[in-house]
Design an enzyme around this catalytic site. Structure first.
Site, PDB file in Angstrom:
ATOM      1  CE1 TYR A 165      -2.912  -2.802   0.505  1.00 57.97           C
ATOM      2  CE2 TYR A 165      -3.534  -2.486   2.739  1.00 57.97           C
ATOM      3  CZ  TYR A 165      -3.583  -3.375   1.365  1.00 57.97           C
ATOM      4  OH  TYR A 165      -4.479  -4.547   1.709  1.00 57.97           O
TER       5      TYR A 165
ATOM      6  CG  HIS B 164      -0.531  -8.552   0.254  1.00 56.94           C
ATOM      7  ND1 HIS B 164      -0.312  -7.184   0.228  1.00 56.94           N
ATOM      8  CD2 HIS B 164      -2.079  -8.542  -0.135  1.00 56.94           C
ATOM      9  CE1 HIS B 164      -1.478  -6.535   0.083  1.00 56.94           C
ATOM     10  NE2 HIS B 164      -2.479  -7.391  -0.095  1.00 56.94           N
TER      11      HIS B 164
HETATM   12  P1  NAP Z   1     -14.536  -1.765   1.253  1.00 60.44           P
HETATM   13  O1  NAP Z   1     -13.909  -1.399   2.530  1.00 60.44           O
HETATM   14  O2  NAP Z   1     -15.444  -2.916   1.078  1.00 60.44           O
HETATM   15  O3  NAP Z   1     -14.946  -0.562   0.671  1.00 60.44           O
HETATM   16  C1  NAP Z   1     -14.394   0.810   0.715  1.00 60.44           C
HETATM   17  C2  NAP Z   1     -15.375   1.971   0.227  1.00 60.44           C
HETATM   18  O4  NAP Z   1     -16.578   1.618   0.637  1.00 60.44           O
HETATM   19  C3  NAP Z   1     -14.722   3.185   0.215  1.00 60.44           C
HETATM   20  O5  NAP Z   1     -15.086   3.692  -1.118  1.00 60.44           O
HETATM   21  C4  NAP Z   1     -15.895   3.796   1.156  1.00 60.44           C
HETATM   22  O6  NAP Z   1     -15.848   5.120   0.656  1.00 60.44           O
HETATM   23  C5  NAP Z   1     -16.908   2.724   0.977  1.00 60.44           C
HETATM   24  N1  NAP Z   1     -17.735   2.971   2.309  1.00 60.44           N
HETATM   25  C6  NAP Z   1     -17.298   2.557   3.512  1.00 60.44           C
HETATM   26  N2  NAP Z   1     -18.250   2.411   4.664  1.00 60.44           N
HETATM   27  C7  NAP Z   1     -19.189   3.145   3.851  1.00 60.44           C
HETATM   28  C8  NAP Z   1     -20.303   3.218   4.246  1.00 60.44           C
HETATM   29  N3  NAP Z   1     -20.775   3.028   5.794  1.00 60.44           N
HETATM   30  N4  NAP Z   1     -21.584   3.669   3.535  1.00 60.44           N
HETATM   31  C9  NAP Z   1     -21.151   3.995   2.181  1.00 60.44           C
HETATM   32  N5  NAP Z   1     -20.046   3.645   1.854  1.00 60.44           N
HETATM   33  C10 NAP Z   1     -18.894   3.164   2.524  1.00 60.44           C
HETATM   34  O7  NAP Z   1     -13.248  -2.142   0.251  1.00 60.44           O
HETATM   35  P2  NAP Z   1     -11.632  -2.301   0.375  1.00 60.44           P
HETATM   36  O8  NAP Z   1     -11.171  -0.867   0.659  1.00 60.44           O
HETATM   37  O9  NAP Z   1     -11.373  -3.069  -0.962  1.00 60.44           O
HETATM   38  O10 NAP Z   1     -11.153  -3.326   1.549  1.00 60.44           O
HETATM   39  C11 NAP Z   1     -11.032  -2.804   2.988  1.00 60.44           C
HETATM   40  C12 NAP Z   1      -9.758  -2.882   3.367  1.00 60.44           C
HETATM   41  O11 NAP Z   1      -9.433  -4.606   3.187  1.00 60.44           O
HETATM   42  C13 NAP Z   1      -8.591  -2.307   2.619  1.00 60.44           C
HETATM   43  O12 NAP Z   1      -8.460  -1.022   2.933  1.00 60.44           O
HETATM   44  C14 NAP Z   1      -7.415  -3.184   2.914  1.00 60.44           C
HETATM   45  O13 NAP Z   1      -6.986  -2.781   4.161  1.00 60.44           O
HETATM   46  C15 NAP Z   1      -7.782  -4.398   2.831  1.00 60.44           C
HETATM   47  N6  NAP Z   1      -7.955  -5.210   1.652  1.00 60.44           N
HETATM   48  C16 NAP Z   1      -6.951  -6.482   1.290  1.00 60.44           C
HETATM   49  C17 NAP Z   1      -6.774  -6.994   0.144  1.00 60.44           C
HETATM   50  C18 NAP Z   1      -5.902  -8.498   0.289  1.00 60.44           C
HETATM   51  O14 NAP Z   1      -5.305  -8.690  -0.748  1.00 60.44           O
HETATM   52  N7  NAP Z   1      -5.410  -8.753   1.423  1.00 60.44           N
HETATM   53  C19 NAP Z   1      -7.329  -6.796  -0.876  1.00 60.44           C
HETATM   54  C20 NAP Z   1      -8.337  -5.537  -0.742  1.00 60.44           C
HETATM   55  C21 NAP Z   1      -8.381  -5.053   0.359  1.00 60.44           C
HETATM   56  P3  NAP Z   1     -15.528   6.306   1.754  1.00 60.44           P
HETATM   57  O15 NAP Z   1     -13.903   6.023   1.657  1.00 60.44           O
HETATM   58  O16 NAP Z   1     -15.646   7.312   1.052  1.00 60.44           O
HETATM   59  O17 NAP Z   1     -15.878   6.249   3.177  1.00 60.44           O
END
Ligand code: NAP
Length: 272
Positions: free
Chosen positions: A47, A105
């Protein structure tokens, strides 16, 4: 808050995802998340934000022992020497003496799992990380990993539109926990009519319903990312209601092939 307790670990099941937060804004956002009440923070070498996450943690002034911090080894840091060197660099950037959890990862197609896990086990034995684990591992890869090392967790994509029963079953069978990434399906959850309808019954949003559904599953943690204080607060405000069995069943019925994160050349052959 729900806590996961397994293999001597105890951590808040609802954590804060930090991708793609970066720079001074990223540090401020992490600090806000900690102020709002998050005590479990997820980052990764990939990241490029470990130093910013570290600044957010430092600025929060919350004692280290009250936080759970996870980072992940990049795919090009899985050889034994790279595991050791890059973890030292992660610790330096984060400004921490130890990690709570260090994950692979993505599974490697070139470095043997035995080599990586042995190097990670040495780091755990030396106190640089309290626990080790994996991410994006299938049931087959998980079987191999538990034969090679004492791992704690598998972090995979999981939300109401992706059926992860196979990998969740394997995770539980091995006494591990599953961390759900992209738990609100990167914005698809908040727009879903079924989840919105269920939310109305409880005075909750679709995102809160989906996160509650995850929290009601044994051995499941989740790490939603949110940029605004409003979303951060909403996502953690899910411990004052419980889904009725018929609502849980309606969400279960949404599970399908809605995978979002699938990277050519990186993804393993996913379980079906
Ligand atoms: P996510 O958490 O499902 O979605 C984040 C998005 O949803 C952002 O655009 C956010 O908007 C929005 N959001 C969050 N809460 C909300 C709410 N209450 N109402 C409306 N919209 C909302 O997706 P992600 O970021 O892919 O996954 C989360 C975390 O998982 C990442 O940050 C990372 O740390 C980890 N991850 C790990 C891997 C891996 O390969 N291990 C892959 C992907 C992700 P706003 O920002 O505008 O609030």
């Amino acid at each position: 808050m729900k806590f996961i307790e397994t293999k001597g670990a105890r951590l808040p099941a609802l954590g804060f995802g930090t991708w793609p937060l970066i720079g001074a804004d990223g540090a401020r956002t992490v600090r806000t998340a900690i102020d709002v009440g998050y005590r479990h923070i997820d980052t990764a070498q990939l990241y490029g934000n470990e130093a910013d996450v570290g600044k957010g943690i430092k600025d929060s002034q919350v004692p280290r022992g009250e936080l759970w911090v996870t980072t992940k080894l990049s795919r090009d840091h899985l050889g034994a020497a790279d595991v050791a060197r890059s973890t030292d660099e992660s610790l330096r950037k984060l400004g921490l003496d130890y990690l709570d959890l260090l994950l692979i990862h993505w599974p490697s197609k070139t470095v043997s799992l035995a080599e990586t896990l042995a190097a990670m086990t040495r780091l755990r034995d030396s106190g640089k990380t309290r626990f080790i684990g994996v991410s994006n591992f299938t049931t087959g890869l998980l079987d191999e990993a538990v034969r090679l090392a004492d791992i704690l967790c598998n972090q995979v994509e999981y939300h109401p539109f992706l059926d992860q029963r196979a990998v969740l079953g394997a995770t539980r069978k091995h006494g591990l926990f599953l961390t759900a990434y992209s738990p609100v399906a990167r914005g698809q959850v908040p727009n879903d009519k079924t989840l919105q309808g269920i939310g109305k019954k409880y005075g909750k949003t679709a995102a809160q319903v989906a996160l509650r559904w995850l929290m009601e599953q044994d051995n499941v943690a989740a790490i939603p990312k949110a940029g605004s204080r409003e979303h951060m607060k909403a996502n953690i405000d899910i411990f004052d209601f419980a889904l009725a069995p018929e609502d849980r069943a309606a969400i279960d019925a949404l599970r399908g092939d809605g995978r979002i994160v699938d990277i050519a050349g990186w993804s393993p052959e996913w379980d079906r």
